[in-house]
Design a protein around this motif. Structure first.
Motif, mmCIF file in Angstrom:
data_model
loop_
_atom_site.group_PDB
_atom_site.id
_atom_site.type_symbol
_atom_site.label_atom_id
_atom_site.label_comp_id
_atom_site.label_asym_id
_atom_site.label_seq_id
_atom_site.Cartn_x
_atom_site.Cartn_y
_atom_site.Cartn_z
ATOM 1 N N VAL A 1 0.869 -1.177 0.000
ATOM 2 C CA VAL A 1 0.000 0.000 0.000
ATOM 3 C C VAL A 1 0.905 1.226 0.000
ATOM 4 O O VAL A 1 1.800 1.330 0.842
ATOM 5 N N ALA A 2 0.692 2.129 -0.937
ATOM 6 C CA ALA A 2 1.570 3.294 -1.071
ATOM 7 C C ALA A 2 0.798 4.586 -0.834
ATOM 8 O O ALA A 2 -0.307 4.764 -1.352
ATOM 9 N N LEU A 3 1.390 5.465 -0.030
ATOM 10 C CA LEU A 3 0.839 6.800 0.214
ATOM 11 C C LEU A 3 1.855 7.826 -0.255
ATOM 12 O O LEU A 3 3.054 7.684 -0.023
ATOM 13 N N GLU A 4 1.370 8.886 -0.901
ATOM 14 C CA GLU A 4 2.255 9.921 -1.431
ATOM 15 C C GLU A 4 1.813 11.285 -0.923
ATOM 16 O O GLU A 4 0.611 11.589 -0.918
ATOM 17 N N SER A 5 2.776 12.074 -0.476
ATOM 18 C CA SER A 5 2.454 13.406 0.032
ATOM 19 C C SER A 5 1.911 14.280 -1.099
ATOM 20 O O SER A 5 2.097 13.983 -2.279
ATOM 21 N N ARG A 6 1.233 15.346 -0.712
ATOM 22 C CA ARG A 6 0.621 16.226 -1.704
ATOM 23 C C ARG A 6 0.924 17.675 -1.394
ATOM 24 O O ARG A 6 0.785 18.120 -0.253
ATOM 25 N N HIS A 7 1.372 18.378 -2.420
ATOM 26 C CA HIS A 7 1.610 19.812 -2.274
ATOM 27 C C HIS A 7 0.271 20.547 -2.251
ATOM 28 O O HIS A 7 -0.758 20.023 -2.679
ATOM 29 N N GLY A 8 0.288 21.762 -1.769
ATOM 30 C CA GLY A 8 -0.913 22.574 -1.796
ATOM 31 C C GLY A 8 -1.306 22.930 -3.221
ATOM 32 O O GLY A 8 -0.470 22.928 -4.133
ATOM 33 N N ASN A 9 -2.575 23.240 -3.431
ATOM 34 C CA ASN A 9 -3.036 23.635 -4.765
ATOM 35 C C ASN A 9 -2.636 25.080 -5.052
ATOM 36 O O ASN A 9 -1.861 25.691 -4.301
ATOM 37 N N LEU A 10 -3.143 25.628 -6.128
ATOM 38 C CA LEU A 10 -2.762 26.990 -6.515
ATOM 39 C C LEU A 10 -3.110 28.007 -5.443
ATOM 40 O O LEU A 10 -2.489 29.069 -5.341
ATOM 41 N N GLU A 11 -4.111 27.700 -4.607
ATOM 42 C CA GLU A 11 -4.491 28.598 -3.518
ATOM 43 C C GLU A 11 -3.744 28.275 -2.223
ATOM 44 O O GLU A 11 -3.953 28.926 -1.201
ATOM 45 N N GLY A 12 -2.903 27.224 -2.254
ATOM 46 C CA GLY A 12 -2.119 26.866 -1.074
ATOM 47 C C GLY A 12 -2.805 25.898 -0.130
ATOM 48 O O GLY A 12 -2.278 25.587 0.928
ATOM 49 N N GLY A 13 -3.975 25.393 -0.490
ATOM 50 C CA GLY A 13 -4.694 24.470 0.378
ATOM 51 C C GLY A 13 -4.557 23.027 -0.068
ATOM 52 O O GLY A 13 -4.089 22.738 -1.169
ATOM 53 N N GLY A 14 -4.964 22.100 0.809
ATOM 54 C CA GLY A 14 -4.996 20.683 0.467
ATOM 55 C C GLY A 14 -3.690 19.940 0.616
ATOM 56 O O GLY A 14 -3.587 18.802 0.171
ATOM 57 N N ALA A 15 -2.677 20.547 1.251
ATOM 58 C CA ALA A 15 -1.389 19.881 1.388
ATOM 59 C C ALA A 15 -1.460 18.761 2.426
ATOM 60 O O ALA A 15 -2.160 18.874 3.438
ATOM 61 N N LEU A 16 -0.742 17.659 2.162
ATOM 62 C CA LEU A 16 -0.595 16.562 3.111
ATOM 63 C C LEU A 16 0.886 16.223 3.184
ATOM 64 O O LEU A 16 1.482 15.807 2.193
ATOM 65 N N ASP A 17 1.497 16.418 4.376
ATOM 66 C CA ASP A 17 2.924 16.157 4.491
ATOM 67 C C ASP A 17 3.178 14.719 4.943
ATOM 68 O O ASP A 17 2.265 13.962 5.279
ATOM 69 N N LEU A 18 4.454 14.342 4.972
ATOM 70 C CA LEU A 18 4.816 12.975 5.312
ATOM 71 C C LEU A 18 4.456 12.623 6.749
ATOM 72 O O LEU A 18 4.066 11.490 7.041
ATOM 73 N N GLY A 19 4.593 13.591 7.660
ATOM 74 C CA GLY A 19 4.250 13.323 9.055
ATOM 75 C C GLY A 19 2.797 12.907 9.213
ATOM 76 O O GLY A 19 2.480 11.952 9.938
ATOM 77 N N GLU A 20 1.899 13.599 8.524
ATOM 78 C CA GLU A 20 0.481 13.244 8.589
ATOM 79 C C GLU A 20 0.234 11.885 7.963
ATOM 80 O O GLU A 20 -0.578 11.090 8.464
ATOM 81 N N LEU A 21 0.944 11.576 6.888
ATOM 82 C CA LEU A 21 0.767 10.280 6.251
ATOM 83 C C LEU A 21 1.243 9.140 7.145
ATOM 84 O O LEU A 21 0.647 8.055 7.143
#
Length: 401
Positions: free
Chosen positions: A225-245
């Motif tokens: 099972v693989a999880l990948e971090s996500r950068h924020g969108n153009l407005e800077g929202g929706g980010a998920l960092d490695l710590g949260e994952l």
């Protein structure tokens, strides 16, 4: 110009920019190119519109893992033997910037004066990092890492010179006996390649949860099972960092929890997980030597608000082994295997095995590593005792420190 004519024709249509649409536009251009010329033109234009442009020919080489663009006439690549200058050239700085902007846009982000440094992952296994002037003093910079789907077996890595049969047996044992480990090394030293192959040695009944900033691991295993971090969108929202994952992964009942690369505050969650029953996990970490790993962990722990003593206490019970890989003139190689220990000077990585001028040498931590392997077992039903591989006691093959 053929490129401009075809680009206008393809983009004027309502459908997606597909290879067949490009080929049709080339044919409709009326240029007398011949069959071979038309195919070459279609491939080149498709790369310009959809792929990596002039760099696409380098990406087609399966041995190329990294491509670097420093300027119109300064394109470099890595085929496993260090950086090599490529014959590929761009027409201008503007062409590089246009390619960089298109690649970043395809990854859902923007590259402009307000966002001059961007990192994105694209379909096809490309990880693209772009920097614009004046942040870059030499114009637009592009760094492209290519994820290859091919996964090497331990035998293939051994035949490629990454290690010999003695270290291969020891790496098998580290996985089978569920020791927690970190693979250290410099950029491009083969850390991810080795980690992916070692994870493939895990028992088929185990559930592997992989956490990465950009998906690169692809172990041959039936339950990944693989999880990948996500950068924020153009407005800077929706980010998920490695710590949260990592925190989310703990709710997924992992048998092995792997952080592809420890580079920030997520080290706190990883160490916590390894201290709460999730043995056999680990990841990779950037370090020039195995001995530098404790200091790197302390620095990363500080990013998570942990003081040096807290990191020391966490590491001492969370990690067993540090496997250090190096880049040599002959290729990538496991340079040493060490054990994290406590001393009067603080936490240290003490060598258990290393390569020296005289060959493979056992270090002072070999008895400690052997004891950890002997005291551990991969599963409750497995009572097989850990034994030294044949040849480990041969003085002509292994020296002593």
């Amino acid at each position: 110009m053929l490129l401009e004519t075809v680009r206008e024709s393809v983009l004027a249509g309502n459908g997606p920019v597909t290879p067949s649409a490009v080929a049709a536009a080339v044919q409709a251009s009326g240029k007398l190119l011949g069959t071979a010329g038309a195919l070459a033109a279609a491939e080149s234009i498709n790369a310009e519109l959809n792929g990596l442009g002039p760099l696409q020919q380098l990406a087609h080489d399966p041995s190329v893992t990294d491509i670097f663009v420093n300027g119109p006439d300064s394109v470099w690549m890595d085929r496993g033997q260090g950086l090599e200058r490529s014959s590929v050239q761009f027409d201008s700085e503007g062409q590089i910037r246009a390619l960089a902007a298109r690649l970043v846009s395809a990854g859902g982000r923007r590259l402009d004066d307000g966002s001059p440094c961007v990192d994105v992952r694209l379909k096809g296994g490309y990880r693209v990092h772009a920097v614009l002037a004046p942040i870059s003093t030499s114009g637009t910079l592009l760094s492209i890492r290519i994820r290859r789907e091919e996964t090497f077996t331990m035998a293939e890595l051994r035949e490629g010179g990454m290690f010999n049969e003695h270290i291969e047996a020891l790496l098998h044992a580290i996985v089978e006996r569920r020791l927690s480990f970190l693979i250290s090394g410099a950029t491009g030293s083969g850390k991810t390649t080795l980690l992916s192959t070692m994870l493939g040695l895990s028992h088929p009944s185990e559930r592997l949860v992989l956490i990465e900033d950009a998906a690169e691991l692809n172990p041959v295993h039936p339950h990944v099972v693989a999880l990948e971090s996500r950068h924020g969108n153009l407005e800077g929202g929706g980010a998920l960092d490695l710590g949260e994952l990592v925190r989310q992964a703990l709710r997924m009942r992992p048998d092995r929890l792997i952080v592809g690369e420890c580079r920030g505050a997520e080290v706190r969650e990883l160490l916590t997980a390894l201290n709460t029953g999730h043995t056999g996990g680990g990841g990779t970490i950037h370090a020039n030597t195995a001995e530098a790993v404790p200091a790197r962990l302390t620095a990363l722990g500080a990013l998570a608000g942990l003081n040096a003593e807290a990191v020391k206490l966490q590491v001492s019970s969370a990690l067993d082994v540090v496997i250090h890989v190096e880049r040599t003139p002959l290729g990538r190689k496991v340079g040493s295997i060490g054990v994290l220990t406590e001393s009067l000077d603080g936490q240290r990585v003490v060598t258990a095995l290393r390569w020296g001028p005289e060959g493979l040498v056992r270090g002072p931590a070999w008895p400690d590593l052997n004891a950890r392997l002997s005291a551990s077992s991969p599963r409750e039903e497995d009572t097989t005792a850990w034994c030294l591989p044949v040849g480990f006691d041969a003085p002509t093959m292994i020296g002593y420190e």
